[in-house]
Design an enzyme around this catalytic site. Structure first.
Site, PDB file in Angstrom:
ATOM      1  N   PHE A  70     -41.811  60.737 -23.862  1.00 26.08           N
ATOM      2  CA  PHE A  70     -42.734  59.687 -23.222  1.00 26.08           C
ATOM      3  C   PHE A  70     -41.910  59.263 -22.471  1.00 26.08           C
ATOM      4  CE2 PHE A  70     -44.937  61.488 -27.017  1.00 26.08           C
ATOM      5  CZ  PHE A  70     -46.304  60.751 -27.217  1.00 26.08           C
ATOM      6  N   ASP A  71     -41.967  59.316 -21.025  1.00 28.68           N
ATOM      7  CA  ASP A  71     -40.990  58.822 -20.103  1.00 28.68           C
ATOM      8  C   ASP A  71     -41.097  57.287 -19.872  1.00 28.68           C
ATOM      9  OD1 ASP A  71     -39.620  61.079 -19.705  1.00 28.68           O
ATOM     10  OD2 ASP A  71     -40.971  61.910 -18.472  1.00 28.68           O
ATOM     11  N   TYR A  78     -38.446  55.708 -22.718  1.00 29.63           N
ATOM     12  CA  TYR A  78     -37.300  55.617 -22.005  1.00 29.63           C
ATOM     13  C   TYR A  78     -37.304  54.369 -21.038  1.00 29.63           C
ATOM     14  CZ  TYR A  78     -36.887  60.445 -23.683  1.00 29.63           C
ATOM     15  OH  TYR A  78     -36.520  61.651 -24.563  1.00 29.63           O
ATOM     16  N   GLY A 123     -38.928  52.081 -15.567  1.00 35.59           N
ATOM     17  CA  GLY A 123     -38.482  50.998 -14.777  1.00 35.59           C
ATOM     18  C   GLY A 123     -37.048  50.735 -14.830  1.00 35.59           C
ATOM     19  N   ALA A 151     -33.216  61.274 -17.061  1.00 41.40           N
ATOM     20  CA  ALA A 151     -32.119  62.324 -17.566  1.00 41.40           C
ATOM     21  C   ALA A 151     -32.080  63.375 -16.341  1.00 41.40           C
ATOM     22  CB  ALA A 151     -32.357  62.929 -19.007  1.00 41.40           C
ATOM     23  N   ASN A 152     -32.794  64.755 -16.529  1.00 43.63           N
ATOM     24  CA  ASN A 152     -32.690  65.637 -15.725  1.00 43.63           C
ATOM     25  C   ASN A 152     -33.738  65.488 -14.543  1.00 43.63           C
ATOM     26  OD1 ASN A 152     -33.840  66.391 -18.033  1.00 43.63           O
ATOM     27  ND2 ASN A 152     -34.862  68.142 -17.027  1.00 43.63           N
ATOM     28  N   TYR A 153     -34.767  65.052 -15.022  1.00 45.31           N
ATOM     29  CA  TYR A 153     -36.040  64.900 -13.993  1.00 45.31           C
ATOM     30  C   TYR A 153     -35.966  63.435 -13.207  1.00 45.31           C
ATOM     31  CZ  TYR A 153     -39.322  68.706 -14.850  1.00 45.31           C
ATOM     32  OH  TYR A 153     -39.731  69.986 -14.755  1.00 45.31           O
ATOM     33  N   HIS A 155     -44.445  73.837 -19.450  1.00 42.19           N
ATOM     34  CA  HIS A 155     -44.690  72.553 -19.994  1.00 42.19           C
ATOM     35  C   HIS A 155     -45.715  71.944 -19.002  1.00 42.19           C
ATOM     36  CE1 HIS A 155     -41.473  72.360 -16.823  1.00 42.19           C
ATOM     37  NE2 HIS A 155     -42.086  70.975 -16.420  1.00 42.19           N
ATOM     38  N   HIS A 193     -46.695  67.838 -17.251  1.00 43.94           N
ATOM     39  CA  HIS A 193     -46.330  66.558 -17.149  1.00 43.94           C
ATOM     40  C   HIS A 193     -47.796  65.871 -16.863  1.00 43.94           C
ATOM     41  CE1 HIS A 193     -42.220  67.241 -15.952  1.00 43.94           C
ATOM     42  NE2 HIS A 193     -42.830  68.242 -15.633  1.00 43.94           N
ATOM     43  N   HIS A 249     -46.921  73.152 -15.406  1.00 44.84           N
ATOM     44  CA  HIS A 249     -45.804  73.840 -14.887  1.00 44.84           C
ATOM     45  C   HIS A 249     -45.384  75.212 -15.407  1.00 44.84           C
ATOM     46  CE1 HIS A 249     -41.610  72.631 -12.740  1.00 44.84           C
ATOM     47  NE2 HIS A 249     -42.133  73.847 -12.356  1.00 44.84           N
TER      48      HIS A 249
END
Length: 649
Positions: free
Chosen positions: A303-304, A308, A311, A386-388, A438, A440, A602
Site C-alpha cells: 500500500f504505497d 510508505y 509524499g 524502494a525500487n519503483y 502483478h 498497480h 503488469h
C-alpha cells in the site's frame, strides 16, 4: 504571541500547507502539553484542513485559525495516538488513543531497519550460506508485512525486509536479489524478530547496470539534437503561495506526507464569474498485489500511500531533467519523526506544454483555414518507493478539461530462479531473474464541486435499438440510457466496453444554455479488474478494488480508500471505502465524493529490465454540458514561424 502573529499574517488562505515555523510550533505545543518523550515518534504532522463550509465561505482578510493534525506512535509500547493542535491558540484540541492500529513507516525507519539487519549475527550466518562475506555490499529494503496470520505478531510494529547484494559499491543491487531471505523486524524495538529463510537461491549471473559507464555494451546515442523550449516573455501562469492562476483556471495545491500532491478548490472563470469544478482531488491509495506463489513473494502487497507515504518519499526535481521549459517549483515541507523539519526542495513542478491542435476547420470551398493551438498547465511530482518510481501529473487544458496521468518507471521487483526453471506466475526478464506478475491499482478520491456542492452521478450506457419496421427500419439505431445513482451501494460499478459505459457528475440545480444540468464526465483510460481470490488476506484488506467506481456522501473523515491505518490491517477494522458504502447513504443531489480505481495489469517484459520505460495510465474529467459551447473559441490565432498568421485563403 510573536509566533501567533507571524502565523496569521503570513498565511492568506486556510488551505495553505503548514509552514516550517508552524510545524515546529505544533510539535512544541504537543510535546509540552502531553509530556511526550523521545520514544514518541511523529508518523505525520500536517495541516488539519478546516471544514469545507469554512473554506468555501472564506473571504480574503478573514481571520484564519491554524490547526495541525498529528499521528504519534509510542515506540515503547507501539500505541498510536491522534492529535489536533491549535497553532493559533497554542493548545491541544484533542488527544485520542487509537487501539489496534499501526501507522505507516516512519521516514527514518528505512535506514534504521537496514542498519539493524546488517548488524545481526544471525543475518551474517545466512549471508555466509550464500557465499557473501561482506555485509556492506548487502542492501535491505523494508516491506510491509500485511496480515501475517501469526498470533505472536499481533500488536507488534513489524516490517519484513527484502535483501539484495551488490557486486561492487555502486552496483544495481536490485539485479541480485537474495530471494527467500526475509528478516522480520520489530520497528518499535528495532530488533530482528525472526529470519524467514526459504533456502539458498543462485545469484544472477549477468550484470544489469543501467548507467552507461557501468556497462560496456551501452553506447550512448550521439545523434539527438538539442530540444529547447523557450518562453521569451515568461510563462502564462501566476503563483501566489500555493494558488495558481492560469488562463481561466484558479487552482490551489496542497501537499501531504501520505498523498503527496493534492488539488484544492479548482475553479474556472466563465462569462465573468468564477465557477467551481472540484473541491479536493488526490490519489488516496495505491495497492500493488503480486501473483507469484513462491513463498518469497506470495505475501507481497504494498500500500504505497498508506504504508510508505509517497509524499515523504518525493524527489527533488531538476530543471532540464524532470521538467523542460519555463519551470517554477514549490517545496514540500513535513515533520520528521522526531519533530524536526523534513523539507524536499522543488518537490512540485509547474510548467506549460504545447499539446497540438485545440480545434481546426478548413472550408474546402473557400480554402479558408481556422486553427488554434492547445496548451496545458502541468502540475506534477515524482516519488520513489524502494525500487519503483512513480510520477503523478495533473493537466489543465484551455477547453476546461482536467486530465490525470500516473507514470510508472524504476526497477522491477524480481526474484532469482534456478537455471532452466520456469513458472507461470513470473516472467524471466534476464538469465535466472524472474519478475512476478502483478498489478498497480490506483485509487483516486475526487470531491467534485460542479457549480456547487449539491451534485449527482449519472451512468450512461449505449444500447442498440431493437428491430422496428417503423422506427428502426435500417437497423442502424443506437442511443444511450441514463441512470442517476440514488444510493452508495447502487453506485458500486465497473467499466463495460459492450455498452460504452461512462459516468457524468452533474449539478441538477444548475442548467446550461439548452436547459440541461451542467456536468463533467469521468472518462476512464486503461484499466483492469483484480485477480485475487475473494478469500485471500489481501482482498479482505482491499475489497474496494473490486469496483472501478464508488460514490459516497461527503464525510470529512473519509479520506483514504484503504482507511487511515492500512499497515498490518486484517480487513476487520471496517474503516475503509468498502465498508463506508454499506451505510448506503443518499447520494442524489448531495455533497458527494467520487472514488475511481484504475489498474496497470503488469505482465512483465524483458524490455522492462533493468529499468522500466515509463508506462502511462490515467483518466479525464471532461466538461459535458458545463459550458454553453466550445470554451476554447476565444483562443488567439497562432502565428507561423515566418511571421504570417495561420489564417489564410
Amino acid at each position: 504571541m510573536a509566533m501567533q502573529e507571524s502565523v496569521i499574517t503570513k498565511v492568506d488562505h486556510p488551505l495553505e500547507p503548514l509552514r516550517e515555523e508552524e510545524i515546529l510550533k505544533a510539535v512544541a505545543i504537543l510535546k509540552e502539553k502531553k509530556s511526550l518523550t523521545p520514544a514518541s515518534r511523529f508518523e505525520q504532522l500536517g495541516l488539519h484542513e478546516p471544514p469545507k463550509k469554512a473554506v468555501l465561505n472564506f473571504k480574503k482578510g478573514d481571520p484564519i485559525q491554524r490547526e495541525a493534525f498529528a499521528i504519534v506512535v509510542d515506540t515503547t509500547d507501539s500505541k498510536t495516538y491522534e492529535a489536533v493542535i491549535s497553532i493559533t491558540n497554542e493548545e491541544v484540541l484533542s488527544w485520542q488513543h487509537i487501539p489496534g492500529v499501526q501507522p505507516s513507516f516512519l521516514f527514518e525507519e528505512y535506514t534504521e531497519l537496514e542498519e539493524t539487519v546488517k548488524k545481526s549475527p544471525e543475518f551474517h550466518a545466512a549471508l555466509k550460506k550464500r557465499g557473501i562475506d561482506n555485509p556492506e555490499l548487502v542492501m535491505v529494503d523494508p516491506w510491509s508485512v500485511g496480515d501475517t496470520g501469526i498470533p505472536e505478531d499481533k500488536g507488534k510494529r513489524l516490517a519484513k525486509a527484502l535483501c539484495f547484494v551488490r557486486k561492487f559499491p555502486d552496483d544495481n543491487a536490485y539485479a541480485y536479489p537474495l530471494t527467500g531471505l526475509l528478516p522480520v523486524v520489530d520497528l518499535a524495538k528495532m530488533e530482528i524478530v525472526r529470519i524467514e529463510d526459504h533456502g539458498v537461491k543462485p545469484i544472477a549471473p549477468t550484470a544489469a547496470a543501467y548507467k552507461p559507464e557501468q556497462d560496456e555494451n551501452i553506447e550512448v546515442r550521439t545523434d539527438l539534437k538539442p530540444l529547447v523550449i523557450t518562453q521569451p516573455e515568461g510563462p502564462s501562469f501566476e503563483i501566489n503561495g500555493h494558488n495558481i492562476k492560469w488562463q481561466k483556471w484558479d487552482i490551489r495545491v496542497g501537499y501531504t506526507a501520505r498523498e503527496g500532491l493534492v488539488l484544492n478548490t479548482v475553479d474556472y472563470y466563465d462569462k465573468g464569474k468564477k465557477r467551481p469544478v472540484l473541491y479536493r482531488a488526490a490519489m488516496s491509495e495505491m495497492t500493488v498485489p503480486y501473483g507469484d506463489t513462491n513463498p518469497a513473494h506470495n505475501w507481497q502487497c504494498a500500500f504505497d500511500a498508506g504504508e510508505y507515504g509517497i509524499g515523504q518519499l518525493a524527489n527533488s526535481l531538476t530543471r532540464g531533467c524532470d521538467c523542460l521549459g519555463e519551470i517554477q517549483y514549490l517545496d514540500a515541507v513535513m515533520a520528521t519523526s522526531q519533530g524536526g523539519i523534513h523539507k524536499i526542495p522543488n518537490a512540485i513542478c509547474i510548467h506549460e506544454e504545447d499539446v497540438g491542435i485545440a480545434w481546426k476547420h478548413t472550408d474546402w470551398r473557400t480554402d479558408e483555414v481556422e486553427v488554434r493551438r492547445s496548451r496545458r498547465l502541468v502540475v506534477s511530482f515524482f516519488t520513489t518507493v524502494a525500487n519503483y518510481d512513480y510520477g503523478f501529473f495533473w493537466y489543465f487544458y484551455t477547453d476546461g478539461k482536467i486530465e490525470h496521468e500516473a507514470k510508472l518507471t524504476g526497477v522491477l521487483n524480481v526474484g532469482a530462479i534456478e537455471e532452466g526453471q520456469t513458472t507461470r506466475y513470473a516472467a524471466e526478464v534476464a538469465p535466472q531473474i524472474a519478475a512476478p506478475i502483478h498489478q498497480h491499482i490506483f485509487n483516486y478520491r475526487i470531491d467534485m464541486n460542479v457549480d456547487g456542492q449539491k451534485n449527482s452521478v449519472e451512468e450512461w450506457n449505449t444500447v442498440a435499438s431493437k428491430p422496428d419496421p417503423e422506427n428502426n427500419p435500417r437497423l442502424n439505431a443506437f442511443y444511450h440510457e441514463t441512470t442517476t445513482f440514488q444510493t452508495e451501494l447502487e453506485a458500486k460499478r465497473n467499466m463495460n466496453l459492450e455498452t460504452g459505459r461512462s459516468w457524468r457528475i452533474i449539478n441538477p440545480n444548475s442548467k446550461n444554455y439548452v436547459g440541461q444540468p451542467v456536468g463533467y464526465s469521468l472518462i476512464p483510460g486503461e484499466n483492469a479488474l483484480p485477480f485475487l481470490n475473494e478469500e485471500s488476506s489481501v482482498m479482505k484488506r482491499v475489497g474496494y478494488i473490486k469496483n472501478h467506481l464508488h460514490v459516497t456522501k461527503y464525510d470529512r473523515d473519509q479520506i483514504y480508500a484503504s482507511g487511515k491505518y492500512p499497515n498490518q490491517s486484517t480487513g476487520e477494522e471496517k474503516g475503509s471505502l468498502e465498508h463506508w458504502v454499506k451505510a448506503n447513504r443518499n447520494i442524489e443531489n448531495e455533497d458527494i465524493v467520487v472514488w475511481y480505481n484504475m489498474s496497470v495489469h503488469h505482465i512483465v517484459r524483458p524490455e522492462d529490465w533493468p529499468v522500466m520505460p515509463v508506462h502511462h495510465i490515467g483518466f479525464q474529467l471532461k466538461p459535458h454540458g458545463f459550458f454553453d459551447g466550445n470554451p476554447a473559441l476565444d483562443l488567439p490565432r497562432p502565428t507561423e514561424e515566418t511571421g504570417a498568421s495561420c489564417h489564410h485563403k
